[in-house]
Design a protein around this motif. Sequence first.
Motif, PDB file in Angstrom:
ATOM      1  N   VAL A  68      16.118 -13.575 -11.054  1.00 42.41           N
ATOM      2  CA  VAL A  68      16.966 -12.431 -10.748  1.00 42.41           C
ATOM      3  C   VAL A  68      17.202 -12.463  -9.246  1.00 42.41           C
ATOM      4  N   LEU A  69      18.447 -12.698  -8.841  1.00 42.33           N
ATOM      5  CA  LEU A  69      18.760 -12.848  -7.423  1.00 42.33           C
ATOM      6  C   LEU A  69      18.839 -11.499  -6.727  1.00 42.33           C
ATOM      7  N   VAL A  70      18.231 -11.418  -5.553  1.00 44.99           N
ATOM      8  CA  VAL A  70      18.233 -10.201  -4.739  1.00 44.99           C
ATOM      9  C   VAL A  70      18.798 -10.537  -3.368  1.00 44.99           C
ATOM     10  N   LEU A  71      19.879  -9.878  -2.982  1.00 43.24           N
ATOM     11  CA  LEU A  71      20.435 -10.068  -1.644  1.00 43.24           C
ATOM     12  C   LEU A  71      19.576  -9.291  -0.651  1.00 43.24           C
ATOM     13  N   VAL A  72      19.060  -9.979   0.369  1.00 42.73           N
ATOM     14  CA  VAL A  72      18.135  -9.379   1.322  1.00 42.73           C
ATOM     15  C   VAL A  72      18.903  -8.647   2.423  1.00 42.73           C
ATOM     16  N   ASP A  93      12.121 -13.244 -12.795  1.00 45.57           N
ATOM     17  CA  ASP A  93      11.430 -13.663 -11.576  1.00 45.57           C
ATOM     18  C   ASP A  93      12.319 -13.381 -10.367  1.00 45.57           C
ATOM     19  N   PRO A  94      11.876 -12.516  -9.449  1.00 40.13           N
ATOM     20  CA  PRO A  94      12.697 -12.191  -8.281  1.00 40.13           C
ATOM     21  C   PRO A  94      12.908 -13.394  -7.368  1.00 40.13           C
ATOM     22  N   ALA A  95      14.133 -13.617  -6.974  1.00 38.93           N
ATOM     23  CA  ALA A  95      14.476 -14.682  -6.025  1.00 38.93           C
ATOM     24  C   ALA A  95      15.318 -14.064  -4.919  1.00 38.93           C
ATOM     25  N   ALA A  96      14.850 -14.166  -3.685  1.00 38.93           N
ATOM     26  CA  ALA A  96      15.514 -13.515  -2.558  1.00 38.93           C
ATOM     27  C   ALA A  96      16.517 -14.455  -1.909  1.00 38.93           C
ATOM     28  N   VAL A  97      17.692 -13.926  -1.586  1.00 39.29           N
ATOM     29  CA  VAL A  97      18.739 -14.700  -0.910  1.00 39.29           C
ATOM     30  C   VAL A  97      18.895 -14.139   0.499  1.00 39.29           C
ATOM     31  N   VAL A  98      18.538 -14.949   1.499  1.00 40.37           N
ATOM     32  CA  VAL A  98      18.594 -14.533   2.898  1.00 40.37           C
ATOM     33  C   VAL A  98      19.807 -15.173   3.555  1.00 40.37           C
ATOM     34  N   VAL A  99      20.691 -14.346   4.086  1.00 41.36           N
ATOM     35  CA  VAL A  99      21.894 -14.824   4.770  1.00 41.36           C
ATOM     36  C   VAL A  99      21.772 -14.455   6.241  1.00 41.36           C
TER      37      VAL A  99
END
Length: 321
Positions: free
Chosen positions: A4-8, A31-37
């Motif tokens: 499950v993608l989470v925008l940080v 499963d949480p997956a963090a996306v760091v931009v």
Amino acid sequence: MPDVLVLVDHDGEHVHKSTYELLAVARWLGDPAAVVVGSPGTAARLKDPLARHGATCVYSAESAEADEFLVTPAVDALELAVREASPAAVLVSATTDGKEVAGRLAARLDAGLLIDAVDLDSSGEVTQIVFGGSCTVRSQVTHGFPVIAVRPGSVEPEEHPVEAAERELALPPVDPAASARITARRLALAGDRPELTEASVVVSGGRGVAGADGFKVVEELADALGGAVGASRAAVDAGYYPHRFQVGQTGASVSPQLYIALGISGAIQHLAGMQTSKTIVAVNKDPEAPILALADYGVVGDLFAVAPQLAEEVTARRLGS
């Protein structure tokens, strides 16, 4: 389990509380997956706190121009992460930027879009606030994967330490002709108060505060409670307080543990931004003020008499403890 993608949401050095809330929600679905931009090095600085709050994977989407454009780099990064991970859902904070990211991503990938979610269950069914806060509905995406914008403050964050894998996403160059470039930044004085959308206590003032000087009463009560200061649109439009503190449909949406409304009548525009608060206390001279019907506790009286007494009592109890 699927990712499950989470925008940080972050400031380059620290992760915002709303992201930790999203990671808690993500665990209900997979499963949480963090996306760091951000600029190079950002993901490395944020990896440990993200892993501490349950991110099993940290996607690093970094480039020198990532901080130079509004929204577009985040949409690009999420699109790349979606194509790589085939996630069960994408979660973003329901901020002004977050809602735009969610809408553009859903349009690009022909995904389902759910805005202003305040709760969801393991099946993916979402509780939303819609029509300016006048209705609460249950919704579920039936086409494609869901892109969900969750209202900050709707869920309590919790630590869930895991080992986080690292993956890199190669951001494409941003097309300046199709994107909004940031040409200047101006720092706003934050003081010692928490961010409005992340505070567990918010004290807001409305037209009844009767002027900029009257907001000192609001600030004193907020400081006694360790909370943030908010304002209604009427107060902001009248010049009583800066626009960035506006709570409502055209301002910030908040869901603190405690919301205190001083001199706010309760127009639907304001209620749309705060009615999901856990406990609402309203102080108003008008016994027919609409906000009193929504409040858990209502005081019919002069806010300039009630608020200082409350601040004094809170301070005395704190010092006594």
